[in-house]
Design a protein around this motif. Structure first.
Motif, mmCIF file in Angstrom:
data_model
loop_
_atom_site.group_PDB
_atom_site.id
_atom_site.type_symbol
_atom_site.label_atom_id
_atom_site.label_comp_id
_atom_site.label_asym_id
_atom_site.label_seq_id
_atom_site.Cartn_x
_atom_site.Cartn_y
_atom_site.Cartn_z
ATOM 1 N N ILE A 162 -2.197 -0.773 -4.111
ATOM 2 C CA ILE A 162 -3.265 0.203 -3.881
ATOM 3 C C ILE A 162 -2.649 1.525 -3.436
ATOM 4 C CG2 ILE A 162 -3.647 -0.584 -1.504
ATOM 5 C CD1 ILE A 162 -6.654 0.110 -1.951
ATOM 6 N N VAL A 164 0.837 -1.191 0.000
ATOM 7 C CA VAL A 164 0.000 0.000 0.000
ATOM 8 C C VAL A 164 0.877 1.249 0.000
ATOM 9 C CG1 VAL A 164 -1.823 1.233 1.235
ATOM 10 C CG2 VAL A 164 -1.743 -1.272 1.317
ATOM 11 N N HIS A 184 -0.251 -5.674 6.015
ATOM 12 C CA HIS A 184 0.154 -5.211 4.692
ATOM 13 C C HIS A 184 1.504 -4.504 4.764
ATOM 14 C CE1 HIS A 184 -3.774 -6.304 3.263
ATOM 15 N NE2 HIS A 184 -4.324 -5.562 4.214
ATOM 16 N N THR A 202 -2.356 0.165 8.728
ATOM 17 C CA THR A 202 -2.153 -0.696 7.563
ATOM 18 C C THR A 202 -1.201 -1.843 7.883
ATOM 19 O OG1 THR A 202 -2.549 1.217 6.137
ATOM 20 C CG2 THR A 202 -1.506 -0.694 5.126
#
Length: 109
Positions: free
Chosen positions: A50, A6, A28, A23
């Protein structure tokens, strides 16, 4: 759960640190950028899955131009916008560009 890479973009260090913490806590991996030039370089990394970006960064772009730059550089990857200044025009612009979501600050994840 699949692990995503991310990219988090915000010029406010407290917001960036909060998003990083949340996150990473979800498992992640995270890449951060605190200005548009860092963000553009990071978006060139095809391993980013993303993009989560503040709408109004403190340098180089106005909100609308930055939205379009993120859309272009996302290259089909999902992207989410965050802002402390939501209004109907911004909501409409983010929807038109295909943003996955527009989150209003302050928020709690």
């Amino acid at each position: 759960m699949d692990v995503a890479k991310v990219l988090l973009i915000d010029d406010e260090s407290n917001v960036l640190n909060y998003l990083r913490h949340v996150t990473e806590k979800q498992g992640h991996s995270v890449v951060t950028a605190s200005c548009s030039s860092e963000a553009l370089a990071a978006m060139a990394d095809a391993s980013v899955d993303i993009i989560v970006s503040d709408v109004y960064l403190s340098n180089n772009y106005d909100g609308g131009s930055w939205l379009e730059a993120v859309k272009e550089k996302a290259g089909g990857r999902p992207f989410v916008f965050i802002t402390g200044y939501p209004d109907q025009e911004l909501v409409a612009a983010s929807e038109k560009l295909g943003a996955t979501a527009l989150l209003s600050k302050p928020f709690e994840l």
